[in-house]
Design a protein around this motif. Structure first.
Motif, PDB file in Angstrom:
ATOM      1  N   LYS A 209       0.735  -1.168  -0.007  1.00  0.00           N
ATOM      2  CA  LYS A 209      -0.001   0.014  -0.021  1.00  0.00           C
ATOM      3  C   LYS A 209       0.838   1.125  -0.105  1.00  0.00           C
ATOM      4  N   TYR A 210       2.057   1.151   0.819  1.00  0.00           N
ATOM      5  CA  TYR A 210       2.746   2.298   0.815  1.00  0.00           C
ATOM      6  C   TYR A 210       3.626   2.575  -0.300  1.00  0.00           C
ATOM      7  N   LEU A 211       3.396   1.617  -1.419  1.00  0.00           N
ATOM      8  CA  LEU A 211       4.092   1.925  -2.740  1.00  0.00           C
ATOM      9  C   LEU A 211       3.321   2.631  -3.889  1.00  0.00           C
ATOM     10  N   ARG A 212       1.966   2.668  -3.447  1.00  0.00           N
ATOM     11  CA  ARG A 212       0.957   2.988  -4.552  1.00  0.00           C
ATOM     12  C   ARG A 212       1.403   4.538  -4.822  1.00  0.00           C
ATOM     13  N   ASN A 213       1.806   5.529  -3.957  1.00  0.00           N
ATOM     14  CA  ASN A 213       2.169   6.688  -4.168  1.00  0.00           C
ATOM     15  C   ASN A 213       3.293   6.999  -3.262  1.00  0.00           C
ATOM     16  N   ASP A 215       4.560   9.752  -3.101  1.00  0.00           N
ATOM     17  CA  ASP A 215       4.513  11.168  -2.351  1.00  0.00           C
ATOM     18  C   ASP A 215       4.549  11.462  -0.896  1.00  0.00           C
ATOM     19  N   LEU A 216       5.295  12.410  -0.270  1.00  0.00           N
ATOM     20  CA  LEU A 216       5.248  12.214   1.456  1.00  0.00           C
ATOM     21  C   LEU A 216       3.905  12.922   1.749  1.00  0.00           C
ATOM     22  N   TYR A 220      -1.915   8.673   4.576  1.00  0.00           N
ATOM     23  CA  TYR A 220      -0.994   8.278   5.740  1.00  0.00           C
ATOM     24  C   TYR A 220      -1.184   6.745   5.856  1.00  0.00           C
ATOM     25  N   TYR A 221       0.034   5.857   5.950  1.00  0.00           N
ATOM     26  CA  TYR A 221       0.015   4.685   5.904  1.00  0.00           C
ATOM     27  C   TYR A 221       0.590   4.281   7.451  1.00  0.00           C
ATOM     28  N   ASP A 222      -0.358   3.461   7.978  1.00  0.00           N
ATOM     29  CA  ASP A 222      -0.132   2.858   9.557  1.00  0.00           C
ATOM     30  C   ASP A 222       0.613   1.640   9.413  1.00  0.00           C
ATOM     31  N   PRO A 232      -4.555   6.885  -1.762  1.00  0.00           N
ATOM     32  CA  PRO A 232      -3.392   7.273  -2.152  1.00  0.00           C
ATOM     33  C   PRO A 232      -3.412   8.147  -3.727  1.00  0.00           C
ATOM     34  N   ASN A 233      -4.302   7.852  -4.559  1.00  0.00           N
ATOM     35  CA  ASN A 233      -4.284   8.563  -5.628  1.00  0.00           C
ATOM     36  C   ASN A 233      -5.712   9.439  -5.915  1.00  0.00           C
TER      37      ASN A 233
END
Length: 550
Positions: A209-213, A215-216, A220-222, A232-233
């Motif tokens: 999931k944290y690789l979908r976008n 951008d900082l 937010y990914y927990d 994310p998009n």
């Protein structure tokens, strides 16, 4: 029972006073005080043990020693009542010799020589038991089940696991160490006995999931719960996106419906209705459905009352703007003759009836020909529906019969006027007259067919296309006819609708000329174009101010 608004307010005031200590606490059946801070779903007894009085007995542990346990008995299986008889008894089963059942109910194998006649191998009687079971025992699916039977399943699986462990240990003894090669090319010795495997929490082929976008400032990914609630998009459509966040699942399907149902239950409880979604979900669902129906009905009644008071219903039933303004987004380009050059032709309205279906060798449909007040087929000029097409032969026969009838009428009229003609007609027989008429009609029809093919309208090119050569005399005559037609049309517009004549140039031509001359010619088409009042170009009559000054 549903309380009134005044009773509900008094009950709430009494509960608040009990919690504040200004009013005595409520007591149960045994005279014990009930804590006013206990929630209602704990203090209220279920409907199947509710006595109508306040009590907490349903929350206390019941004394099981005083309760009478039902006798744990079941039917004896595979047992017989005592030893078997030595000889056949009257009234016993003829097959096995037991007294407890008849021959048709016997469960033993049918014998070739039954026990009634052989007197050998007589089976003992079965044990007949009549157990008095209560309501729960009759409906207990596990009543009579022996737990010792389930222990055999444990023993079987334990033997399988033991054999698997022995097989694995023997394989590990044969291969104590294994040489593994890493991606870097370094060789290491690993003991397979100490090797451990970890269950993958995510399929390795799936994108995290944290690789979908990356951008900082994206969603937010927990990492602890491995959840990403937002999309994310954000720029992409949620329905087309592969992953739209965890909240997308919460707001689709039956989740919003369940949330609305819970909100309705809370609001109804605040207004004094005894509704609890978890305690009685069926009641909550029915009340919510009834509430939505009343809401829609009230909405319709309010809408009708507003329309009845102020009007304006015709604006709600107005057709779409495409029909009102006659504007569409489809671009179609036509030629001078009306044929489509560019674009798609407008779809014709479909009918529930079959169209252009030719049956019985016909090339036209029923109703394409009209004569003498009757409908028929144009290809063979037959007035009989569902008849077989005869083609040119049928046309010749119809014309000959028609000419014969006309000739017969004319002859009958001439015979009555002159006596000499009567004598000559009487000398000729009817067969000779009929043969002569057929000969004349056949010759005239052949000449007409030679001049013009019956299917020439299918082979004919479109008007106004290709090289056109116009006759000046015919063009001048066509312009005069077109001018006369326009004058008649302008005069007919001022007449009443009931007095306006039927305007059909084709029918007028048929009345005066033959069908061949009734077709539109190139000169008539050119005259129509020259006299046509066109409103297609809005800038055709535009004149610039500078040109006016000059």
């Amino acid at each position: 029972n549903k309380l009134s608004r005044e009773d509900y307010r008094r009950q709430k005031d009494l509960e608040a006073a009990r919690k504040a200590g200004t009013a005595p606490a409520e007591q149960d059946e045994e005279g014990k005080d009930i804590n006013p801070h206990i929630p209602q779903y704990i203090a209220k007894a279920p409907w199947y043990i509710d006595t109508g009085r306040p009590t907490l007995k349903h929350q206390r542990v019941q004394n099981k020693e005083t309760e009478e346990k039902p006798a744990e008995k079941w039917y004896s299986r595979g047992l017989r009542a005592g030893p078997a008889a030595t000889k056949y008894r009257k009234g016993a089963c003829e097959n096995c010799g037991a007294m407890t059942h008849k021959t048709k109910d016997c469960m033993d194998r049918p014998r070739k020589t039954k026990a009634r006649w052989s007197g050998q191998d007589i089976k003992p009687d079965e044990i007949i038991e009549e157990l008095e079971l209560d309501y729960d025992a009759k409906r207990d699916r596990w009543n009579g089940y022996d737990p010792a039977e389930h222990a055999k399943i444990y023993e079987e699986y334990e033997k399988i696991e033991e054999a698997r462990r022995k097989l694995k240990s023997s394989e590990l003894d044969k291969q104590s160490t294994t040489e593994l090669v890493k991606k870097t090319g370094e060789r290491v010795n690993v003991n397979t006995k100490t090797r451990t495997t970890i269950r993958n929490l995510r399929i390795r082929e799936d994108t995290a999931k944290y690789l979908r976008n990356l951008d900082l400032n994206s969603a937010y990914y927990d990492p602890k719960t491995r959840s990403m609630r937002d999309n994310p998009n954000i720029g992409k459509d949620e329905e087309d996106a592969v992953y739209a966040g965890d909240n997308f699942v919460r707001y689709t399907g039956d989740a919003p419906k369940m949330a609305n149902l819970q909100l309705f239950a809370w609001q109804a409880y605040e207004k004094g209705n005894d509704v609890h979604l978890q305690a009685n979900p069926t009641q909550g669902e029915l009340l919510h459905r009834e509430y939505l129906q009343k809401k829609e009905k009230l909405k319709d009644t309010s809408k009708d009352s507003i329309l009845a008071t102020y009007g304006g219903e015709e604006h709600l039933n107005a057709p779409p703007k495409e029909l009102l303004l006659a504007q569409t987004e489809s671009y179609v380009e036509y030629s001078r003759t009306g044929r489509i050059i560019k674009g798609q032709e407008r779809a014709k309205a479909k009918s529930k009836y079959e169209e252009d279906v030719f049956i019985n060798n016909h090339t036209t449909v029923w109703g394409s020909f009209w004569a003498d007040g009757r409908w028929g087929y144009k290809c063979c000029r037959s007035f009989m529906k569902n008849s077989y097409c005869t083609g040119l032969i049928g046309i010749e026969a119809a014309n000959s019969a028609k000419f014969a009838a006309q000739r017969y009428e004319s002859n009958s009229q001439t015979t009555s006027s002159s006596s000499t003609s009567e004598k000559t007609e009487q000398t000729r027989t009817l067969m000779e007259i009929h043969a002569e008429k057929l000969k004349k009609s056949a010759s005239s029809i052949k000449e007409e067919i030679e001049e013009k093919d019956i299917n020439s309208h299918l082979k004919r090119k479109g008007l106004g296309e290709g090289d056109i050569q116009l006759d000046k005399k015919k063009l001048k005559k066509a312009l005069d006819n077109e001018r006369r037609r326009l004058n008649l049309q302008m005069g007919a517009e001022e007449l009443d609708d009931r007095k306006r004549p039927y305007n059909s140039a084709y029918n007028n031509k048929l009345n005066t000329r033959s069908a061949k001359e009734a077709e539109v010619t190139e000169e008539e088409l050119e005259a129509y174009r020259l006299k046509k009042i066109s409103y297609e170009d809005p800038m055709a009559n535009y004149v610039d101010d500078e040109d006016k000054d000059n």
